[in-house]
Design a protein around this motif. Sequence first.
Motif, PDB file in Angstrom:
ATOM      1  N   GLU A  41       0.834  -1.206   0.000  1.00 44.28           N
ATOM      2  CA  GLU A  41       0.000   0.000   0.000  1.00 44.28           C
ATOM      3  C   GLU A  41       0.865   1.251   0.000  1.00 44.28           C
ATOM      4  N   GLU A  42       1.920   1.232   0.794  1.00 44.89           N
ATOM      5  CA  GLU A  42       2.839   2.381   0.833  1.00 44.89           C
ATOM      6  C   GLU A  42       3.469   2.613  -0.536  1.00 44.89           C
ATOM      7  N   ALA A  43       3.873   1.532  -1.197  1.00 43.50           N
ATOM      8  CA  ALA A  43       4.459   1.643  -2.535  1.00 43.50           C
ATOM      9  C   ALA A  43       3.445   2.232  -3.510  1.00 43.50           C
ATOM     10  N   CYS A  44       2.205   1.800  -3.422  1.00 44.58           N
ATOM     11  CA  CYS A  44       1.160   2.306  -4.322  1.00 44.58           C
ATOM     12  C   CYS A  44       0.929   3.799  -4.100  1.00 44.58           C
ATOM     13  N   ARG A  45       0.923   4.212  -2.851  1.00 45.08           N
ATOM     14  CA  ARG A  45       0.724   5.642  -2.558  1.00 45.08           C
ATOM     15  C   ARG A  45       1.920   6.460  -3.031  1.00 45.08           C
ATOM     16  N   LEU A  46       3.130   5.925  -2.878  1.00 51.50           N
ATOM     17  CA  LEU A  46       4.317   6.614  -3.390  1.00 51.50           C
ATOM     18  C   LEU A  46       4.243   6.761  -4.906  1.00 51.50           C
ATOM     19  N   ALA A  47       3.797   5.713  -5.588  1.00 51.11           N
ATOM     20  CA  ALA A  47       3.680   5.767  -7.046  1.00 51.11           C
ATOM     21  C   ALA A  47       2.685   6.839  -7.467  1.00 51.11           C
ATOM     22  N   ASP A  48       1.553   6.918  -6.758  1.00 54.87           N
ATOM     23  CA  ASP A  48       0.563   7.946  -7.075  1.00 54.87           C
ATOM     24  C   ASP A  48       1.104   9.349  -6.796  1.00 54.87           C
ATOM     25  N   MET A  53       3.295  14.665  -8.487  1.00 49.55           N
ATOM     26  CA  MET A  53       4.417  15.604  -8.528  1.00 49.55           C
ATOM     27  C   MET A  53       4.903  15.808  -9.956  1.00 49.55           C
ATOM     28  N   GLY A  54       4.852  14.781 -10.770  1.00 50.40           N
ATOM     29  CA  GLY A  54       5.240  14.905 -12.167  1.00 50.40           C
ATOM     30  C   GLY A  54       4.365  15.887 -12.919  1.00 50.40           C
ATOM     31  N   VAL A  55       3.064  15.863 -12.631  1.00 50.01           N
ATOM     32  CA  VAL A  55       2.137  16.804 -13.267  1.00 50.01           C
ATOM     33  C   VAL A  55       2.469  18.234 -12.839  1.00 50.01           C
ATOM     34  N   VAL A  56       2.702  18.419 -11.538  1.00 45.56           N
ATOM     35  CA  VAL A  56       3.036  19.757 -11.042  1.00 45.56           C
ATOM     36  C   VAL A  56       4.350  20.237 -11.652  1.00 45.56           C
ATOM     37  N   LEU A  57       5.347  19.352 -11.699  1.00 45.47           N
ATOM     38  CA  LEU A  57       6.648  19.732 -12.263  1.00 45.47           C
ATOM     39  C   LEU A  57       6.540  20.073 -13.744  1.00 45.47           C
ATOM     40  N   ALA A  58       5.714  19.349 -14.461  1.00 45.47           N
ATOM     41  CA  ALA A  58       5.544  19.613 -15.899  1.00 45.47           C
ATOM     42  C   ALA A  58       4.986  21.004 -16.147  1.00 45.47           C
ATOM     43  N   ASN A  59       4.264  21.541 -15.177  1.00 41.86           N
ATOM     44  CA  ASN A  59       3.678  22.874 -15.310  1.00 41.86           C
ATOM     45  C   ASN A  59       4.464  23.933 -14.542  1.00 41.86           C
ATOM     46  N   ASN A  74      14.397  23.471  -9.078  1.00 40.12           N
ATOM     47  CA  ASN A  74      13.086  23.391  -8.445  1.00 40.12           C
ATOM     48  C   ASN A  74      13.166  22.356  -7.315  1.00 40.12           C
ATOM     49  N   PRO A  75      12.749  22.716  -6.095  1.00 35.96           N
ATOM     50  CA  PRO A  75      12.815  21.780  -4.966  1.00 35.96           C
ATOM     51  C   PRO A  75      12.009  20.494  -5.200  1.00 35.96           C
ATOM     52  N   LEU A  76      11.058  20.551  -6.090  1.00 34.50           N
ATOM     53  CA  LEU A  76      10.260  19.371  -6.391  1.00 34.50           C
ATOM     54  C   LEU A  76      11.116  18.268  -7.027  1.00 34.50           C
ATOM     55  N   LEU A  77      12.181  18.638  -7.715  1.00 33.32           N
ATOM     56  CA  LEU A  77      13.078  17.638  -8.301  1.00 33.32           C
ATOM     57  C   LEU A  77      13.688  16.747  -7.217  1.00 33.32           C
ATOM     58  N   ARG A  78      14.102  17.356  -6.109  1.00 36.34           N
ATOM     59  CA  ARG A  78      14.679  16.596  -5.000  1.00 36.34           C
ATOM     60  C   ARG A  78      13.625  15.688  -4.374  1.00 36.34           C
ATOM     61  N   GLU A  79      12.420  16.200  -4.241  1.00 33.76           N
ATOM     62  CA  GLU A  79      11.332  15.410  -3.666  1.00 33.76           C
ATOM     63  C   GLU A  79      10.996  14.210  -4.560  1.00 33.76           C
ATOM     64  N   ILE A  80      10.970  14.416  -5.851  1.00 32.04           N
ATOM     65  CA  ILE A  80      10.700  13.320  -6.785  1.00 32.04           C
ATOM     66  C   ILE A  80      11.803  12.269  -6.688  1.00 32.04           C
ATOM     67  N   ARG A  81      13.044  12.723  -6.639  1.00 28.53           N
ATOM     68  CA  ARG A  81      14.174  11.796  -6.515  1.00 28.53           C
ATOM     69  C   ARG A  81      14.037  10.964  -5.237  1.00 28.53           C
ATOM     70  N   GLY A  82      13.670  11.609  -4.131  1.00 27.30           N
ATOM     71  CA  GLY A  82      13.483  10.896  -2.868  1.00 27.30           C
ATOM     72  C   GLY A  82      12.353   9.884  -2.934  1.00 27.30           C
ATOM     73  N   HIS A  83      11.263  10.270  -3.579  1.00 23.40           N
ATOM     74  CA  HIS A  83      10.134   9.346  -3.728  1.00 23.40           C
ATOM     75  C   HIS A  83      10.512   8.151  -4.598  1.00 23.40           C
ATOM     76  N   ARG A  84      11.258   8.400  -5.657  1.00 20.58           N
ATOM     77  CA  ARG A  84      11.687   7.291  -6.519  1.00 20.58           C
ATOM     78  C   ARG A  84      12.560   6.306  -5.752  1.00 20.58           C
TER      79      ARG A  84
END
Length: 140
Positions: A41-48, A53-59, A74-84
């Motif tokens: 479940e945690e993995a599924c929520r991370l994937a979502d 975040m990808g949508v927000v970063l794209a805009n 953009n600080p979101l890049l670091r957050e995406i990297r951490g989530h990945r």
Amino acid sequence: MADDEHGAPIPPEGLGERGLRLWTDTVAELDMDPDELVLLEEACRLADELDDMGVVLANSELVSKGSRGQPVANPLLREIRGHRLALSRVLRQLGATRPGEDDVERLTPSQRGRKAAFARHHGARSLAPVREIPRVGDVS
């Protein structure tokens, strides 16, 4: 967690498209204990969250101004990297991904611990093969 009429665990509420796909594909391929379902479940929520975040970063802009006017990522890049990284670790812990090469031995956390303890106490002597867990997509 409850099971559906086919005995598969019912997906948690609120999963997005990618999380739901990860859930259904994984429970179809792996027999999972309740503690593993929590990790899934945690993995599924991370994937979502990654998708969101990808949508927000794209805009957004990839570079912005820092506190002193300097260009910063953009600080979101670091957050995406951490989530990945977190998603990769959870999936590896579940045994749902291959950690590297196809020939790399895949062990559960307890099997890795046993192997490490044996190596510490018995030096370089090899271990008997440890039962591998099935991989998503493998056919029995």
